[in-house]
Design a protein around this motif. Structure first.
Motif, PDB file in Angstrom:
ATOM      1  N   VAL A 203       0.838  -1.204   0.000  1.00 28.61           N
ATOM      2  CA  VAL A 203       0.000   0.000   0.000  1.00 28.61           C
ATOM      3  C   VAL A 203       0.868   1.247   0.000  1.00 28.61           C
ATOM      4  O   VAL A 203       0.590   2.225  -0.728  1.00 28.61           O
ATOM      5  CB  VAL A 203      -0.941  -0.010   1.225  1.00 28.61           C
ATOM      6  N   TRP A 204       1.908   1.256   0.797  1.00 25.20           N
ATOM      7  CA  TRP A 204       2.822   2.405   0.868  1.00 25.20           C
ATOM      8  C   TRP A 204       3.447   2.685  -0.500  1.00 25.20           C
ATOM      9  O   TRP A 204       3.543   3.835  -0.937  1.00 25.20           O
ATOM     10  CB  TRP A 204       3.882   2.109   1.921  1.00 25.20           C
ATOM     11  N   GLN A 205       3.875   1.613  -1.182  1.00 24.22           N
ATOM     12  CA  GLN A 205       4.487   1.779  -2.494  1.00 24.22           C
ATOM     13  C   GLN A 205       3.474   2.301  -3.514  1.00 24.22           C
ATOM     14  O   GLN A 205       3.787   3.182  -4.334  1.00 24.22           O
ATOM     15  CB  GLN A 205       5.070   0.442  -2.966  1.00 24.22           C
ATOM     16  N   SER A 206       2.249   1.810  -3.457  1.00 25.88           N
ATOM     17  CA  SER A 206       1.236   2.245  -4.418  1.00 25.88           C
ATOM     18  C   SER A 206       0.832   3.697  -4.186  1.00 25.88           C
ATOM     19  O   SER A 206       0.329   4.362  -5.106  1.00 25.88           O
ATOM     20  CB  SER A 206       0.001   1.347  -4.324  1.00 25.88           C
ATOM     21  N   ALA A 207       1.053   4.214  -2.954  1.00 21.78           N
ATOM     22  CA  ALA A 207       0.737   5.610  -2.651  1.00 21.78           C
ATOM     23  C   ALA A 207       1.878   6.558  -2.992  1.00 21.78           C
ATOM     24  O   ALA A 207       1.817   7.742  -2.652  1.00 21.78           O
ATOM     25  CB  ALA A 207       0.378   5.747  -1.168  1.00 21.78           C
ATOM     26  N   GLY A 208       2.911   6.039  -3.644  1.00 20.39           N
ATOM     27  CA  GLY A 208       4.037   6.892  -4.012  1.00 20.39           C
ATOM     28  C   GLY A 208       5.160   6.878  -3.008  1.00 20.39           C
ATOM     29  O   GLY A 208       6.074   7.701  -3.090  1.00 20.39           O
ATOM     30  N   ALA A 209       5.122   5.969  -2.037  1.00 18.05           N
ATOM     31  CA  ALA A 209       6.168   5.805  -1.026  1.00 18.05           C
ATOM     32  C   ALA A 209       6.524   7.111  -0.338  1.00 18.05           C
ATOM     33  O   ALA A 209       7.660   7.578  -0.393  1.00 18.05           O
ATOM     34  CB  ALA A 209       7.417   5.180  -1.663  1.00 18.05           C
TER      35      ALA A 209
END
Length: 588
Positions: A203-209
């Protein structure tokens, strides 16, 4: 139909409790002699023993406290997982194999055998009980924090639940039972902390980290809502606002409250506080500045400590050398068949701990992105429990949080079981009945006194845990390490490697190191961590108490050569002779 988000967490706690009791009852069928009960007949393989050690060593401080410290205080706190793991390297090099060759059951056994002194045994017994109780306090405290975080139950209830289950397990099957339970619980804890983090990272990665160390104060990625358990005064380094439903600066408020830079705003206990998405997260006035640069930079003072360099090195010293003085850890080496197995066990433990400690810092760092409100409410220790449901939406997040809750309770149960087993054994054999064990007694005789010793072992730290709310879990555990490093570390290192250690020197070192470290611990627990040099020296005493204890032990030994144990040469041969050399080990 609405879904109760607490139900999954309650079910997780119940399942862990039932599994622990079931596995422990299986061990009861295998505990038929006193040797089975206390040291599992010294027949535990390195792999089983390493898993069991990992289970009991990964305590509340490891599962919850490390992540909470990283969230609140930054990268300085990474020394805690490093120290917890590296302590086993010191144990491997200096202590593991000789201690197993000594043939002793417990630390008091070793003290008596090496120093040939009943008084040394009693002194070691008192310290084992004190260190065990001090280490039990954060386990019961953490259980209360966890149960309150996921169910809203009173904080004492979690500690009471853990205490009850531990008493049943320890009395039921002793070391045989606990070995099976703790080995299972290590792998449960690793699964419980690793699987949710995998989904959180997606989820963190999909939010642009978004970076946890972004410039300025952390900003809320979503609306962050918390209910304050106590009155708190907040401030911010940048302009922000919070929405309060409660009382602010003495007046009732049900609206947005602006917070100017460095302005102080007091919010009463029971108020509901929301940090809107995109706003900077304020901090309590007694917390360090929360800008990303200081959070990321080591020794910057982000930890809130007055003298971060001293505090860091004192923590490192306590963790590196305190591990060898933890009674519930050392008793595990007596369950190995020989010194070689003890060394293999230690190497495996280092690998298992290294795998686990990859994850708590990630929870702390990502908690800065998604759970900054936990700092406002002084609930940083709950970030592992709450982060999955904050990041992963819906039922999936609730199930992942339930999994971390199960892992947390496994941590409390496994560590508490090992500690209670060690403390109860010493209380039963040495303190409550004031009788030295000269031969293995039959099981019925052992059990009669052991049950009452177990109840005492649990009751005292449970009462203390109700008054230990001033300190974080990792800080409380750090104090236990400091006492262990100041007492048993000099006794073990000098007793194993220095032939000239005398009875008087060892007793003086135990007394001085124990008195100084214990006094610092009591002052810190009763008054909280204070600022300035005095507060730093008391909150992290290992940097001065450990050298003093070593110096006193050596100095008094040199001044009292007449108190050298008469059979020390034979004892040293026993400690250092490899297993494949035929020597008399009849005391084993």
């Amino acid at each position: 139909m609405g879904r109760d988000p607490q139900l999954a967490a309650v079910v997780a706690v119940v399942l862990v409790t039932v599994a622990t009791i079931a596995i422990g009852s299986y061990g009861l069928r295998l505990s038929r002699t006193t040797s089975d009960f206390y040291v599992a007949s010294r027949a535990v393989s390195p792999r089983w023993n390493a898993s069991a050690i990992g289970g009991e060593y990964l305590s509340a401080a490891s599962f919850l406290g490390v992540a909470g410290l990283v969230l609140a205080s930054g990268t300085d706190m990474l020394w805690f997982p490093v120290g917890y793991t590296a302590g086993y390297l010191v144990l491997l090099v200096l202590v593991a194999a000789p201690l197993r060759r000594s043939g002793a059951y417990t630390l008091p056994d070793f003290a008596e055998a090496r120093l040939e002194s009943g008084r040394a045994r009693v002194a070691a017994s008192v310290l084992v009980v004190g260190i065990g109780w001090l280490y039990l306090v954060p386990q019961l405290q953490g259980a209360g924090i966890a149960l309150r975080a996921v169910t809203g139950a009173p904080t004492w209830m979690g500690g009471a639940l853990v205490a009850l289950v531990v008493v049943l397990n320890v009395v039921a099957g002793g070391m045989r039972s606990i070995t099976f339970v703790q080995a299972f619980q290590y792998w449960l804890k690793l699964t419980a902390i690793a699987v949710p983090m995998f989904f959180i990272l997606l989820v963190w990665q999909s939010a642009g980290a978004p970076s946890p160390a972004a410039p300025g104060a952390p900003r809320a990625q979503v609306d962050l809502t918390t209910t304050l358990a106590r009155t708190v005064t907040i401030t911010s380094d940048v302009a922000t606002q919070v929405v309060v439903d409660g009382r602010v600066d003495g007046g009732a408020v049900h609206d947005a409250v602006p917070v100017a830079p460095q302005q102080r705003v007091q919010i009463a206990a029971g108020s509901r506080v929301t940090v809107p998405q995109g706003e900077a997260v304020p901090r309590p006035v007694d917390a360090a500045a929360s800008d990303g640069e200081s959070w990321l930079r080591p020794l910057s003072g982000a930890s809130g400590r007055s003298h971060p360099v001293y505090s860091t090195y004192s923590i490192v010293l306590a963790l590196f050398f305190g591990t060898m003085g933890l009674p519930h850890v050392l008793v595990r080496f007596y369950t190995n068949p020989d010194g070689r197995a003890a060394r293999r066990t230690t190497l495996t433990v280092i690998a298992l701990l290294g795998a686990f400690y990859l994850f708590p810092p990630l929870y702390g760092a990502l908690g800065r992105v998604y759970a900054g409100d936990l700092l406002i409410s002084s609930r940083a220790d709950t970030v592992v429990l709450l982060l999955p449901s904050r990041v992963v939406p819906g039922l999936g997040g609730e199930l992942l949080s339930a999994l971390t809750t199960a892992g947390a309770f496994a941590a409390f149960l496994s560590t508490s079981s090992g500690l209670v087993m060690s403390v109860s054994g010493v209380l039963h054999q040495d303190l409550l009945i004031w009788r030295r064990r000269t031969a293995l007694r039959q099981m019925p005789d052992t059990m009669r006194g052991f049950r009452s010793a177990t109840l005492v072992s649990v009751s005292v730290p449970f009462v203390l845990s109700l008054f230990a709310g001033r300190l974080s879990l990792a800080d409380t555990v750090g104090l236990a390490f400091a006492v262990a490093a100041s007492t048993f570390c000099p006794l073990l290192v000098l007793g194993i490697w220095w032939r000239r250690l005398t009875r008087a020197g060892a007793l003086a070192g135990l007394a001085v190191g124990g008195a100084l470290a214990s006094a610092a611990v009591l002052v810190t627990m009763l008054t909280g961590v204070r600022q300035g040099w005095v507060g730093s020296l008391l909150a992290q005493p290992a940097a001065w108490t450990v050298p003093i204890a070593f110096a006193v032990s050596v100095g008094v030994s040199l001044l009292t050569p007449r108190t050298l144990p008469p059979h020390v040469a034979r004892t040293m041969v026993r400690l250092h002779t490899p297993e494949d050399v035929d020597v008399d080990r009849s005391s084993r």
